[in-house]
Scaffold this motif. Sequence first.
Motif, mmCIF file in Angstrom:
data_model
loop_
_atom_site.group_PDB
_atom_site.id
_atom_site.type_symbol
_atom_site.label_atom_id
_atom_site.label_comp_id
_atom_site.label_asym_id
_atom_site.label_seq_id
_atom_site.Cartn_x
_atom_site.Cartn_y
_atom_site.Cartn_z
ATOM 1 N N ASP A 372 0.823 -1.210 0.000
ATOM 2 C CA ASP A 372 0.000 0.000 0.000
ATOM 3 C C ASP A 372 0.859 1.262 0.000
ATOM 4 O OD1 ASP A 372 -2.226 -1.612 0.043
ATOM 5 O OD2 ASP A 372 -2.456 -1.533 2.223
ATOM 6 N N LEU A 373 2.015 1.199 0.646
ATOM 7 C CA LEU A 373 2.894 2.365 0.696
ATOM 8 C C LEU A 373 3.545 2.659 -0.656
ATOM 9 C CD1 LEU A 373 4.704 1.823 4.125
ATOM 10 C CD2 LEU A 373 2.851 3.411 3.608
ATOM 11 N N LEU A 374 3.554 1.689 -1.563
ATOM 12 C CA LEU A 374 4.170 1.899 -2.874
ATOM 13 C C LEU A 374 3.369 2.866 -3.743
ATOM 14 C CD1 LEU A 374 5.168 -1.777 -3.759
ATOM 15 C CD2 LEU A 374 6.713 0.034 -3.054
ATOM 16 N N VAL A 375 2.087 3.034 -3.434
ATOM 17 C CA VAL A 375 1.218 3.838 -4.300
ATOM 18 C C VAL A 375 1.674 5.290 -4.343
ATOM 19 C CG1 VAL A 375 -1.144 4.620 -4.659
ATOM 20 C CG2 VAL A 375 -0.711 2.294 -3.862
ATOM 21 N N GLY A 376 1.999 5.864 -3.165
ATOM 22 C CA GLY A 376 2.401 7.269 -3.124
ATOM 23 C C GLY A 376 3.639 7.570 -3.950
ATOM 24 N N PRO A 377 4.785 6.897 -3.709
ATOM 25 C CA PRO A 377 5.969 7.167 -4.545
ATOM 26 C C PRO A 377 5.739 6.887 -6.024
ATOM 27 C CG PRO A 377 6.585 5.968 -2.550
ATOM 28 C CD PRO A 377 5.100 6.005 -2.578
#
Length: 698
Positions: A372-377
Amino acid sequence: MEVPRRTQPTAFTLALPKPASSEAEEAKQKAEEEEAAAKERAAHRQLLAIEEMVQSERNYLRLLQVGTVTIRSNLQKLQPPPPNLDSLFLYIEDVIDVSSRLLSLLDQKQVQPGNSLFLQTLCDSFLSLSSDIESSYREYLANYNNVTLVENGYKQKEALWNEIVRVIKTSAPEVNATSLSFFLVMPVQRIARYPLLLQTIQKHTDRSHPAYALLEQTAHTSIALNCRINEYKRFREVADKYKKTETLSIKDKINRLNTHSIAKKTARLSQQIKHETGIKPKLVDEEFDALEGFFYVLEHGILELLENVETYLLHLQGFLTCKTEEFDLDMDGEKAPICYKEITTALRQWILPTFEKRVRTLIHKPLCALCDLLVGPRNLIRKRLDKLLDYELIYDKSSLSYEEQAVANTYRTMNTLLLNELPQFNGLALQMIWSMLGTFSCLHKDLASDMEQLFQSFAQQLPHSSLSPNAFWGWAESAVLEGARRLETLCRSVEDTLKAPVVQPLSPSSRHRLKQLTEKHGSGKIYQVIGAVVGSRDLDLNLAKGELVAIISEADSRGDKRRWLVDAGGRRGYAPSSKLLRYHQPAEEPPPSPHLTLPEDMTAVRRHSYSPEVQPLSVLSQPCFQVFAAYDFTARGNHEVSIRAGEAVRVLEPHDKRGNPEWSLVEARGGQRGYVPSSYLTILPMGTGPAGAHQPYC
């Protein structure tokens, strides 16, 4: 006559000029008095500024504690409490902590503001906490927009907002506050006031003061601190703006189109085409390109790891659902199978469920969070490419308009943000991956230890426990391969059985409908209902299992291929395609064969698919027979075989795998095997077949 008296002359002093030395001394004395008075006034103002800074810090801390502790606790007592209340006070505890530490450092020295050492103590305390002040305030200020959004949400609910205002006035009557923002905006105001207070103190401090250089450094530090906080806040706003993933419908996307957006996207596409064709070079940033490549490698690895872990857990769950202990396998007196059953039961009920729970908690859940954290970068990298294409259009211009300057600033901000944040994200993501892989290895080590302990309790009861390790592994490998071979054989047998043509028996009414539908639509359109159909929409049909229908259209009026338009013998409507199966029984008499003619005195025996009973084959006078294809047949699947009329075949089985005589398993020319309709075959005595046929099978 009185004689007037003569007046006496009045005595007077002649003013002589003063010496020049005395005038200079008076001027000097006056200047010294004025300078002393100015210094006294400056010292007084300096003292007032220092006292204002210290006292305002104490009042600021007290009000923050009132808002964070008293008002917050009273708001939590409301039933129900206001939604998202904790998000209002996010990071404010850090601000309170750093402010209290600043005052504590001042109090520890036990120096009064009037003492000349107090200024040095103040500057030393501020400089020592400057990094902590920046880290705490920048997070609070970056989150302050969310604070205003939440409070505006409260104001839209009149009853809730009135209750909040009542709690605020009751909790802090001396402040006369009417909203939460009265307290929550204080850190925003305070961090901007530090440079003003320090500059005021510096203005009224003599340059000869021993702490003046330190005071000047402290003032510059406070200004730089505010600049960095504002820059961080701007970066966060850009990141929050572009890292969001919006799910827009086609209508929403069309509504967003305008001449400006179309022109901008067209320019980006043109620039991209120029890069791909080599017409115009691309601005290269080797540092960012390396970070971007490493990020995509990490992303691919994380997604692959997550897919593998989910597949692993799926297989583990499949093993746990196989409850072998619930079946009575009639194993009385057989020790080895009973031991295997107890071992499997212990694995399924104790060891493996614990292992699965730990894998989901320690591996799968953190891995999903990391994905889920990959979406922002990822979104920021994509937006950075768009802004780079916009920036390249104005890169060579000597002067920029206001809008062009905004485009350049946006690109530089995003590029700087990614160069600062992406290395940290990549490092933390890689560290998490290594940590999860290490945890996965430790979990398997614990699993192996538990299983070893379990098997040791049954070691003496198992038949091959006395074998040496090499011999045991040889036996285990051969046993596994033999079991796999048997399982493969069984699977093939089941697959051949399931692939056999399915023909449902027909009632007299169904035969009549079959004939009617065949004459109207042809045999290729006949399907049979394999499960009861209950209509739930307009024009849907209710069909019973086994009914015959003819396909009119393989899609409904909207193009949905899951609903077919069918003819049910007078009734027309829609039926789900998943409940229909091609009817394999020949629905009409095959056309006469142009290759096969029977003698007038010879009668061929045929098995008709419409006959409920199979007629036995008549034995002709000659001992050998020939089986020929009476009509052409084209295979419709891998389990069938194509034959030509007049072709000699060999009948291997006069029925299918389910014993249905409507189909026969034959071997045709070239050794090809498959099913053909029994009604397409005929038996002739040897020597009466067509010319060029195969040798007879006797």
